[in-house]
Structures are given as C-alpha cells and as structure tokens.
Design a protein around this motif. Structure first.
Motif, short mmCIF file in Angstrom:
data_model
loop_
_atom_site.label_atom_id
_atom_site.label_comp_id
_atom_site.label_asym_id
_atom_site.label_seq_id
_atom_site.Cartn_x
_atom_site.Cartn_y
_atom_site.Cartn_z
N HIS A 163 0.88 -1.26 0.19
CA HIS A 163 0.20 0.65 0.06
C HIS A 163 0.93 1.73 0.12
CE1 HIS A 163 -4.00 1.80 -0.10
NE2 HIS A 163 -3.76 2.70 1.31
N THR A 164 1.77 1.32 -0.58
CA THR A 164 3.13 2.23 -0.77
C THR A 164 3.73 2.43 0.75
OG1 THR A 164 1.63 4.11 -0.41
CG2 THR A 164 1.73 3.25 -2.02
N TYR A 165 5.20 3.05 0.36
CA TYR A 165 5.30 3.11 1.90
C TYR A 165 4.66 4.33 3.20
CZ TYR A 165 9.33 4.42 5.04
OH TYR A 165 10.08 4.76 6.22
N SER A 166 3.92 5.55 2.09
CA SER A 166 3.76 5.93 3.59
C SER A 166 2.55 6.98 2.93
CB SER A 166 5.05 7.77 3.33
OG SER A 166 4.96 7.95 2.26
N HIS A 167 1.74 6.24 1.96
CA HIS A 167 -0.20 6.52 1.09
C HIS A 167 0.41 7.95 1.10
CE1 HIS A 167 -4.08 6.35 2.55
NE2 HIS A 167 -3.87 5.04 1.74
N ARG A 168 0.86 7.95 0.22
CA ARG A 168 0.82 9.67 -0.83
C ARG A 168 0.09 9.30 -2.14
NH1 ARG A 168 6.96 11.73 -1.16
NH2 ARG A 168 5.82 13.60 -2.07
N ARG A 169 -0.96 10.48 -2.72
CA ARG A 169 -1.21 10.09 -3.49
C ARG A 169 -0.35 10.29 -4.90
NH1 ARG A 169 -6.65 11.23 -4.78
NH2 ARG A 169 -6.75 11.83 -2.85
N LEU A 170 -0.63 8.86 -5.57
CA LEU A 170 0.87 8.69 -6.86
C LEU A 170 0.73 9.79 -8.28
CD1 LEU A 170 0.25 4.40 -6.79
CD2 LEU A 170 2.33 5.84 -5.10
N THR A 171 -0.82 9.57 -7.89
CA THR A 171 -0.88 10.50 -9.50
C THR A 171 -0.04 11.94 -8.34
OG1 THR A 171 -2.84 11.58 -8.64
CG2 THR A 171 -2.41 9.57 -10.42
N LEU A 224 2.70 13.48 -7.55
CA LEU A 224 3.83 12.67 -6.87
C LEU A 224 4.56 12.53 -8.18
CD1 LEU A 224 4.21 9.96 -4.80
CD2 LEU A 224 4.35 12.49 -4.14
N SER A 225 6.22 13.20 -8.81
CA SER A 225 6.83 13.03 -9.97
C SER A 225 7.02 11.62 -10.32
CB SER A 225 8.17 13.83 -9.47
OG SER A 225 9.03 13.04 -8.50
N GLU A 226 7.67 10.98 -11.57
CA GLU A 226 7.81 10.10 -11.89
C GLU A 226 8.26 9.15 -11.09
OE1 GLU A 226 8.63 6.59 -15.19
OE2 GLU A 226 7.92 8.58 -15.26
N ALA A 227 9.80 9.57 -10.10
CA ALA A 227 10.90 9.13 -9.46
C ALA A 227 10.20 9.19 -8.43
CB ALA A 227 11.57 10.29 -9.46
N ASP A 228 9.65 10.15 -7.80
CA ASP A 228 9.33 9.65 -6.82
C ASP A 228 8.13 8.92 -6.25
OD1 ASP A 228 10.13 11.82 -5.05
OD2 ASP A 228 9.37 12.76 -5.61
N ALA A 229 7.36 8.74 -7.21
CA ALA A 229 5.84 7.43 -7.20
C ALA A 229 6.48 5.97 -7.33
CB ALA A 229 5.16 7.65 -8.49
#
Length: 241
Positions: free
Chosen positions: A108-116, A118-123
């Motif tokens: 469920h990802t590392y810290s529950h940030r909205r992937l869309t 984020l930058s590609e690198a952060d996503a």
C-alpha cells in the motif's frame, strides 16, 4: 453365443457405460481454460467468492491486525491486508504472522502519498519502498497509465475493489459505526459482491463489523475466500480463493 446372451451382454455393457458416465466428474468446458482478462477491481479473483481486504494500519493498536487475521483464520477465511510500509517495516513480525495465518499481504506504498500527484521518481520510490509483494493497492485508489507502468516494471499488479464500505469517512465528526459499515456491505449490489473485493480499513470500525458482515454474506449465499494455509509474497493470478 446365442442371440439372447449376445443381446443381454450388449445391454449390460450399455448399462455399465451409462453408470460410469453418471458417476464420472463433469467434463470441464474447453472455454474454461481460456485466459480471463485481469480485472483490477477484482484483483484477479475469478472464484465467485468474496475477498475481504484491509488497508493502511491499526495506529492505536498494531496487534489488532494479527488478532483480525487470527479471527478470520478461525472462520476458515483468507483475506488480503494492504499495509503502509512506513509502519509495517517497524513490526516485521506482523507481516510474517499474517502470512503464516494464511492471508495475503500486499503493498500500500511506503507512506500513503497520492501517486498521481508525485513525480515519476517519487512515485516509483513510494512503490519500490512499499511492502514486498506482487499486488499493489494505490492510495485512494488513484492511479493511471503511468502508475500502472511503474508498478508493472516493479513486479506488481494493481488491485482496487468492488465494494467500498466508506468506513474511513468521518465527515459527520466521527467514523461510521460497525452497524453502518455492516449495512453498507449487506446492501451492496450482488454483482459487486459475487467474485468481488470488499474494502475496509484497520483503523476504523470495520474490524468490529466483521462477524456480522461474514454472517450476512454467508446467509445470503455468498462464499468467502477459503483459507488453505500459509502464503508468501507472491500473490497468484488468478487468486486461489
């Protein structure tokens, strides 16, 4: 051989053949072997049974997660837990215990940030640093082609849901109670439940509503994913429900 004996023998062979066909397992239709397209809302669940899923983390009581897992095992049910790795990584025994209990544990990802957003690198980092598995539940169910591509490159399939209990929505000042959460599952469309995926959260009243939800589903003729023993990081496709 007399005509009488010959006719009797033919009749006996015919009767035995008919009996054998009646007792034999039904022949599987050739069409059943055709590949079924992956449905992200059903997470590869082609069984007709209901998959219960739990998101996020039990912030006030981490041990609640394995207590829920043990309860489900006691009722012969396999569920899927999608844990935020920022917290799960601090309690690695929880993931190990859930899998030993017969449940799937997904990313469920590392810290529950909205992937869309984020930058590609952060996503990519959010997914890569999430809990090691083969199913990814994107936070808020929010993803597009880019996120699907990144997930695929990292070895994940997207997994959302067909029934949302909205157990997290505390817009009225408090989280919906167990009775409300139970009713939302009971009143969900049949097509969304049969072979579907129910979404709830570990920090809400969803765990309290579980006994009633399970009873309602079974009383209405729905099966739930069957617990058949320990699992691993590799969640199969189709799901072994």
């Amino acid at each position: 051989m007399s005509g009488y004996r010959k006719s009797r023998r033919i009749a006996l062979v015919a009767a035995l053949t008919t009996l054998a066909l009646a007792l034999a397992p039904a022949t599987v239709n050739a069409g059943a072997h055709r590949a079924v397209p992956y449905d992200h809302q059903r997470c590869g669940n082609t069984s007709g049974r209901v998959l219960l899923t739990f998101d996020d983390w039990s912030y006030d009581d981490p041990d609640l997660t394995v207590e829920v897992g043990d309860y489900l095992r006691s009722r012969g049910i396999r569920a899927a837990f999608f844990l935020i790795n920022e917290f799960a990584s601090q309690y690695p025994g929880i993931t190990e215990t859930l899998r030993a209990q017969g449940h799937w544990v997904g990313n469920h990802t590392y810290s529950h940030r909205r992937l869309t957003e984020l930058s590609e690198a952060d996503a990519r980092a959010e997914i890569r640093d999430g809990l090691d598995s083969t199913l990814l539940r994107p936070p808020f169910g929010d993803y597009g082609d880019r996120e699907t591509r990144i997930a695929t490159e990292l070895g994940y399939r997207m997994c959302t849901w067909t029934v949302d209990t909205l157990d997290w929505d505390g817009s009225g000042g408090s989280l919906p109670g167990a009775a409300t959460v139970r009713a939302r599952v009971r009143e969900a469309p049949a097509a969304d439940k049969r072979g579907g995926v129910v979404l709830g959260h570990l920090f809400t009243h969803f765990p309290e509503a579980l006994p009633g939800i399970i009873d309602d589903l079974r009383d209405d003729g729905y099966g739930l994913c069957r617990n058949s023993g320990s699992t691993s990081r590799n969640i199969p496709m189709p799901l072994n429900c």
